[in-house]
Design a protein around this motif. Structure first.
Motif, PDB file in Angstrom:
ATOM      1  N   GLU A 102     -11.923  -6.156  11.520  1.00  0.00           N
ATOM      2  CA  GLU A 102     -10.737  -5.265  11.853  1.00  0.00           C
ATOM      3  C   GLU A 102      -9.239  -5.758  10.823  1.00  0.00           C
ATOM      4  OE1 GLU A 102     -10.666  -8.175  15.522  1.00  0.00           O
ATOM      5  OE2 GLU A 102     -13.007  -7.473  16.048  1.00  0.00           O
ATOM      6  N   ARG A 156      -8.896  -2.496   8.752  1.00  0.00           N
ATOM      7  CA  ARG A 156      -8.559  -1.691   9.469  1.00  0.00           C
ATOM      8  C   ARG A 156      -6.884  -2.312   9.770  1.00  0.00           C
ATOM      9  NH1 ARG A 156     -13.551  -1.673  12.247  1.00  0.00           N
ATOM     10  NH2 ARG A 156     -12.911  -2.724  13.759  1.00  0.00           N
ATOM     11  N   ALA A 157      -6.211  -3.524   9.394  1.00  0.00           N
ATOM     12  CA  ALA A 157      -4.575  -3.073  10.014  1.00  0.00           C
ATOM     13  C   ALA A 157      -4.258  -4.021   9.116  1.00  0.00           C
ATOM     14  CB  ALA A 157      -5.284  -5.394  10.302  1.00  0.00           C
ATOM     15  N   GLU A 169      -5.157  -1.576   6.374  1.00  0.00           N
ATOM     16  CA  GLU A 169      -4.915  -0.343   6.097  1.00  0.00           C
ATOM     17  C   GLU A 169      -4.005   0.744   6.772  1.00  0.00           C
ATOM     18  OE1 GLU A 169      -7.935   3.467   5.679  1.00  0.00           O
ATOM     19  OE2 GLU A 169      -9.166   2.138   6.967  1.00  0.00           O
ATOM     20  N   GLU A 170      -3.835   0.224   8.133  1.00  0.00           N
ATOM     21  CA  GLU A 170      -2.704   1.048   8.457  1.00  0.00           C
ATOM     22  C   GLU A 170      -1.404   0.679   7.980  1.00  0.00           C
ATOM     23  OE1 GLU A 170      -3.492  -0.335  12.578  1.00  0.00           O
ATOM     24  OE2 GLU A 170      -5.009   0.852  12.777  1.00  0.00           O
ATOM     25  N   ASN A 171      -0.722  -0.676   7.413  1.00  0.00           N
ATOM     26  CA  ASN A 171      -0.016  -0.857   7.350  1.00  0.00           C
ATOM     27  C   ASN A 171       1.102  -0.610   6.011  1.00  0.00           C
ATOM     28  OD1 ASN A 171       0.483  -2.888   9.236  1.00  0.00           O
ATOM     29  ND2 ASN A 171       0.039  -4.099   8.549  1.00  0.00           N
ATOM     30  N   VAL A 200       1.749   2.207   4.330  1.00  0.00           N
ATOM     31  CA  VAL A 200       2.202   4.243   4.062  1.00  0.00           C
ATOM     32  C   VAL A 200       3.852   4.281   3.281  1.00  0.00           C
ATOM     33  CG1 VAL A 200       1.161   4.260   6.886  1.00  0.00           C
ATOM     34  CG2 VAL A 200       3.497   3.084   6.358  1.00  0.00           C
ATOM     35  N   HIS A 252       0.827   9.217   3.688  1.00  0.00           N
ATOM     36  CA  HIS A 252       0.238   7.431   4.259  1.00  0.00           C
ATOM     37  C   HIS A 252      -1.439   7.317   3.708  1.00  0.00           C
ATOM     38  CE1 HIS A 252       1.414   6.996   8.603  1.00  0.00           C
ATOM     39  NE2 HIS A 252       1.859   8.976   8.295  1.00  0.00           N
ATOM     40  N   PRO A 290      -7.240   8.190   3.168  1.00  0.00           N
ATOM     41  CA  PRO A 290      -8.801   7.274   4.134  1.00  0.00           C
ATOM     42  C   PRO A 290      -9.862   6.966   3.381  1.00  0.00           C
ATOM     43  CG  PRO A 290      -8.304   9.520   5.197  1.00  0.00           C
ATOM     44  CD  PRO A 290      -7.129   9.487   3.966  1.00  0.00           C
ATOM     45  N   ARG A 328     -14.155   0.887   1.723  1.00  0.00           N
ATOM     46  CA  ARG A 328     -14.331  -0.229   2.934  1.00  0.00           C
ATOM     47  C   ARG A 328     -15.017  -0.881   3.356  1.00  0.00           C
ATOM     48  NH1 ARG A 328     -13.077   3.741   6.330  1.00  0.00           N
ATOM     49  NH2 ARG A 328     -11.112   3.260   6.698  1.00  0.00           N
ATOM     50  N   GLU A 349      -4.018  -4.482   0.394  1.00  0.00           N
ATOM     51  CA  GLU A 349      -2.259  -3.340  -0.081  1.00  0.00           C
ATOM     52  C   GLU A 349      -3.194  -2.289  -0.951  1.00  0.00           C
ATOM     53  OE1 GLU A 349       1.063  -4.978   1.779  1.00  0.00           O
ATOM     54  OE2 GLU A 349       0.969  -5.203   3.967  1.00  0.00           O
TER      55      GLU A 349
END
Length: 334
Positions: free
Chosen positions: A162, A165-166, A168-170, A172, A195, A198, A204, A306
């Motif tokens: 989790e 994933r959090a 990874e979303e940042n 960008v 972005h 993936p 991951r 990051e």
């Protein structure tokens, strides 16, 4: 392959990210999804059962044989994972990071230790705990420690994805270039927007394992420190007569490897090991559930994650790059 991508691959390896570059991750994935991994597991299991059964029969103690079999399985499987799966690279990075930033570990421990010490010190002077931990066999003691460690491991494996994933979303837009500063991908990152690319499945997994090893080393350091505290505190404050009253058994000495008795009783040693392992489990759960602990523990790791994700994005763009930079444009539009 360009010189720049080769530099990035070397950087990945130094950062404990062997699954981020080259064909190694694909080779490992193909290997793990084939029947060969089943053969390896069967072979290791047979070796563990044979070794455990043989030793258990030799000493006429089934529990010792079972513990030996478990140890053989873990050691051999760990050696295989560390070499072929290159988890040793991740573990070395985690060790360097932990011991290189002990100053950052101290504030985290000072937040966790006060309440933890209050809880476990109360247990340490509890007669029932001594009756359980001091009187169990050494084999059962190590099995209990293994149980605490395994439960903590499963808890981390359920929660750490989790966090990945959090983060990874940042990663960008301009954050990609900012995160790549100080890496071999910094120059190429200036051309890249949009972005993050993936992450492949094993990349991951790589990040999760990095976080897992880093947390595990911190927990081991904490448990070792608490073990030393319990031994010193017990030796100074709890006389043998009190231990005998609590356990209802005579105090036994702790033999050493050279055949002499240690200045610590076996009862104190077993209780200290038991409570140190329990404290490690308590700290593991607190570090990823309590908001204050999570903020401090993951603040440094989040920057590492990051950077890894951003450099991976640039690396993938460079590998796919065409003379007209269509690959870069593709990543920008993604």
């Amino acid at each position: 392959m360009s010189a720049q991508t080769e530099k990035i691959e070397d950087w990945f390896d130094i950062q404990g990210l062997p699954y981020f570059a080259g064909d190694h991750a694909e080779d490992v994935e193909e290997w793990l999804l084939s029947w060969r991994i089943l053969g390896v597991l069967v072979l290791i299991t047979a070796l563990a059962i044979g070794g455990g059964f043989g030793l258990g029969a030799a000493v006429d103690d089934g529990s010792t044989g079972a513990l030996t079999g478990m140890a053989i399985f873990v050691v051999v499987l760990g050696g295989f994972a560390g070499s072929f799966l290159r988890m040793g690279t991740m573990l070395r990075w985690a060790a360097r990071r932990t011991f290189g930033s002990l100053g950052l570990l101290i504030p985290l421990l000072t937040r966790a230790l006060p309440l933890l010490l209050l809880a476990v010190t109360f247990l340490f002077i509890n007669a029932e705990v001594w009756q359980v931990a001091a009187l169990m066999s050494r084999t059962v003691l190590w099995l209990s420690v293994t149980f605490f460690g395994g439960f903590g491991l499963l808890f981390l494996l359920a929660r750490l994805p989790e966090e990945v994933r959090a983060v990874e979303e940042n990663v960008v837009g301009e954050r990609i270039g900012e995160a790549c500063q100080g890496t071999p991908a910094a120059e190429a990152a200036l051309r890249l927007g949009g972005h993050a690319a993936p992450l492949p499945r094993f990349a991951r997994v790589n990040l999760v394992l990095m976080m897992l090893f880093s947390q595990a080393i911190q927990v081991l350091l904490l448990a070792a420190g608490l073990f030393a505290f319990f031994v010193a505190f017990g030796a100074l404050t709890i006389p043998e007569s009190t231990i005998e009253a609590w356990t209802g058994q005579p105090v036994s000495s702790l033999p050493s490897a050279i055949g002499r008795s240690m200045p610590v009783t076996n009862d104190l040693f077993q209780v200290s090991v038991f409570l140190a392992a329990f404290s490690g489990l308590y700290f593991t759960v607190s570090a990823v559930t309590d908001e204050n602990y999570r903020r401090q523990f993951f603040s440094g790791l989040a920057a590492q994650l990051e950077r890894a994700i951003a450099v991976h994005t640039v690396y993938q763009a460079l590998k796919d790059e065409r003379p007209d930079d269509t690959a870069i444009d593709h990543h920008r539009d993604a």
